[in-house]
Design a protein around this motif. Sequence first.
Motif, PDB file in Angstrom:
ATOM      1  N   THR A 344       0.845  -1.189   0.000  1.00 43.73           N
ATOM      2  CA  THR A 344       0.000   0.000   0.000  1.00 43.73           C
ATOM      3  C   THR A 344       0.885   1.245   0.000  1.00 43.73           C
ATOM      4  O   THR A 344       1.843   1.322   0.772  1.00 43.73           O
ATOM      5  N   ASN A 345       0.574   2.173  -0.841  1.00 42.15           N
ATOM      6  CA  ASN A 345       1.323   3.431  -0.848  1.00 42.15           C
ATOM      7  C   ASN A 345       0.986   4.199   0.423  1.00 42.15           C
ATOM      8  O   ASN A 345      -0.128   4.687   0.594  1.00 42.15           O
ATOM      9  N   SER A 346       1.971   4.288   1.323  1.00 40.19           N
ATOM     10  CA  SER A 346       1.733   4.891   2.629  1.00 40.19           C
ATOM     11  C   SER A 346       2.772   5.964   2.907  1.00 40.19           C
ATOM     12  O   SER A 346       3.784   6.080   2.210  1.00 40.19           O
ATOM     13  N   LEU A 347       2.535   6.731   3.958  1.00 41.84           N
ATOM     14  CA  LEU A 347       3.387   7.882   4.261  1.00 41.84           C
ATOM     15  C   LEU A 347       4.527   7.560   5.217  1.00 41.84           C
ATOM     16  O   LEU A 347       5.549   8.255   5.227  1.00 41.84           O
ATOM     17  N   ILE A 348       4.366   6.542   6.055  1.00 44.66           N
ATOM     18  CA  ILE A 348       5.312   6.293   7.145  1.00 44.66           C
ATOM     19  C   ILE A 348       6.318   5.215   6.761  1.00 44.66           C
ATOM     20  O   ILE A 348       5.947   4.064   6.509  1.00 44.66           O
TER      21      ILE A 348
END
Length: 502
Positions: A344-348
Motif C-alpha cells: 500500500t502506498n503509505s506515508l510512514i
Amino acid sequence: MSKTFELLQPYLDKDMALNTALTLLSWDMETLAPSGGMDYTAKAVGVLALESFNTLINEDVNSLLTKLETPDEQAGLDEVEKAIVKKLRKNYNDLKVIPAEEFKAYSELQATASNVWAQAKEKNDYNHFAPVLKKLIDFQRKFIGYRYQGEGNRYDVLLDDYEPGFTVEILDKFFNEVKETIIPLVQKVSANKDKVDNSFNYRTYNIEKQKEFCHFMAEYIGFDFNRGVIAESAHPFTTNLHNHDVRITNHFLENNLESAIFSVIHETGHALYEMQIDDRLTQTVLGSGTSMGAHESQSRFFENNIAKSTDFWLPVYPKLQEAFKEELKDVSLEDFIKGINQSTNSLIRTEADELTYCLHILIRYEIEKMMFNNEVEVEELPEIWNKKYEEYLGIRPETDSEGVLQDIHWACGNYGYFASYAIGSAVAAQIYAHMNKVMPVEQYLREGNLTPVREFLKENIHKYGMLKKTNELLKDMMGEELNAKYFTDYLTEKFTKLYELN
C-alpha cells in the motif's frame, strides 16, 4: 602482539570504556530516562564524548600508528591487529581535522536534539525542531568542509561513515536501476490493490499478549536472552556494549498486530549480527557490523525474505492463533500470508511494505544530497518532502508529523544513513538467492529449524565484524559484488504472483 601495539592498547581500552558508557547513556535516554533531565544528562554526554575524542585523537596515538604502519612493524602484527591499525588510522584522519570543542558542542546538541524532535513530532510543530535541525546541519556542513578532499560529491563524506565504498555516483546508478523496475511495479500493484486484504491486522490485539508473542518470536529466530534484553522505545532500535550484551527495543500498538511482530523480527536480525561477531573482535574498533547496509541486510533478510514466507509461518502461525483466538479465528494461514505481504502506498517509512520501502529511502537520499550540496535550506524541507511523496508514491502528507518529522535520524545526527536501508534490502535479496542455491532453506523453515540459516550467516558475514567490507563479504560468499538485479527480480516475482499481475 608487538611491543608498539601493546603501547597502543591502553588508549584503545580507555576509548572502548568511554564508548560503553556513552552507549548506556544513549540506551537509557531512549528507554527509561525522564524527559525533564535530558539537558543535564547531555552535559555528561558532552564531557564523555570529548574525553573519547581526546583519547584517540592526540599526537601520542598518531605517533604509535605511524610506527605501526611501517613494514617492520606490520610484519609483527596478525590480521586483526593490522585491521585495527587501519581502522584507527581512518578514524584518526576523519576526526583530527575537527576542532575538539566543536566536536563536544555537537555531541551535546545531539544528546538534546532527540527530545526536541520528539516534542515537535508529538505537537506537529516543525518550527519547534527547525532551529535545532539547522544547527545540526550547519555542524555537519562545517565538518564536511574539514574532511572533504576535493574529489567526488561532498555528500560522499557522510555516506562513507555508514557505507564505505559506496559513493553518490554508485548509489545514483543503483537507485536508478531500482526506480526503473519498482515504480512501474508499484503502479500496477496499486491498480490491483483490492486483490489483497489485511483488515484483520487492525483489529484490537491485547498488548501484553503481543509482548509475550514477540518474546517468543525473538527467541525462535535466535535472540539469546542470556546475552540480550528487550525494552520499549518510541522508535525500535538495536544497540550493544559487546557481543555478550546486545539490546533491542520494540513498540506496541493495540490496533496494529504486524507492527510489533515485524519490528522485533527486524531488530533480532540486527542483534544476531552483533551476537555472532567473533570474540577476538568484540570490544575493539572492529567489533561491530561492517556497515549499516550490511547490518540492514540482516534485519531485512529476516523481516522480509524469511518471515514473510509461508514456509516460515507454517510451524509458527498456530501459536499466534492460540494467543489471539477470537481475533484470528477466521483468518487462514493463506489469508494471513497475503495480508502481511500487502503493498500500500503509505506515508510512514517504518510501516512501509517491502515493495514501496525503497521509494521512502530514495526520497530521503535525494533530500540529503540537496542538504549537503547546499541546494536547500531547513525552512524548505517540509514542502520538498511533500512534493517528493506526491511524485514517487502519489500521496501527500497532511501534517509534518507524518512527513518531514517522522524519522529520528536527523535529530540523532545520522546523515548519510538512510541509503543503507536500500542497500540492505538489496543485499538481503542477494544473500537469500545464494542461500537457496546452497541449502534447502524452505525445508528448514517448514521444520522450524533456523539453526542452519543462522550458522550460514555467522560463517559468511557475522563473525568478521569490520574485517571485510560489504562487497568483500558478497564477493567471497558468491563471487560477485552488490547487484541490484537480485532485488528487483525478487520483488517482481513475488508481487506479480501475489497480485496476479500476469
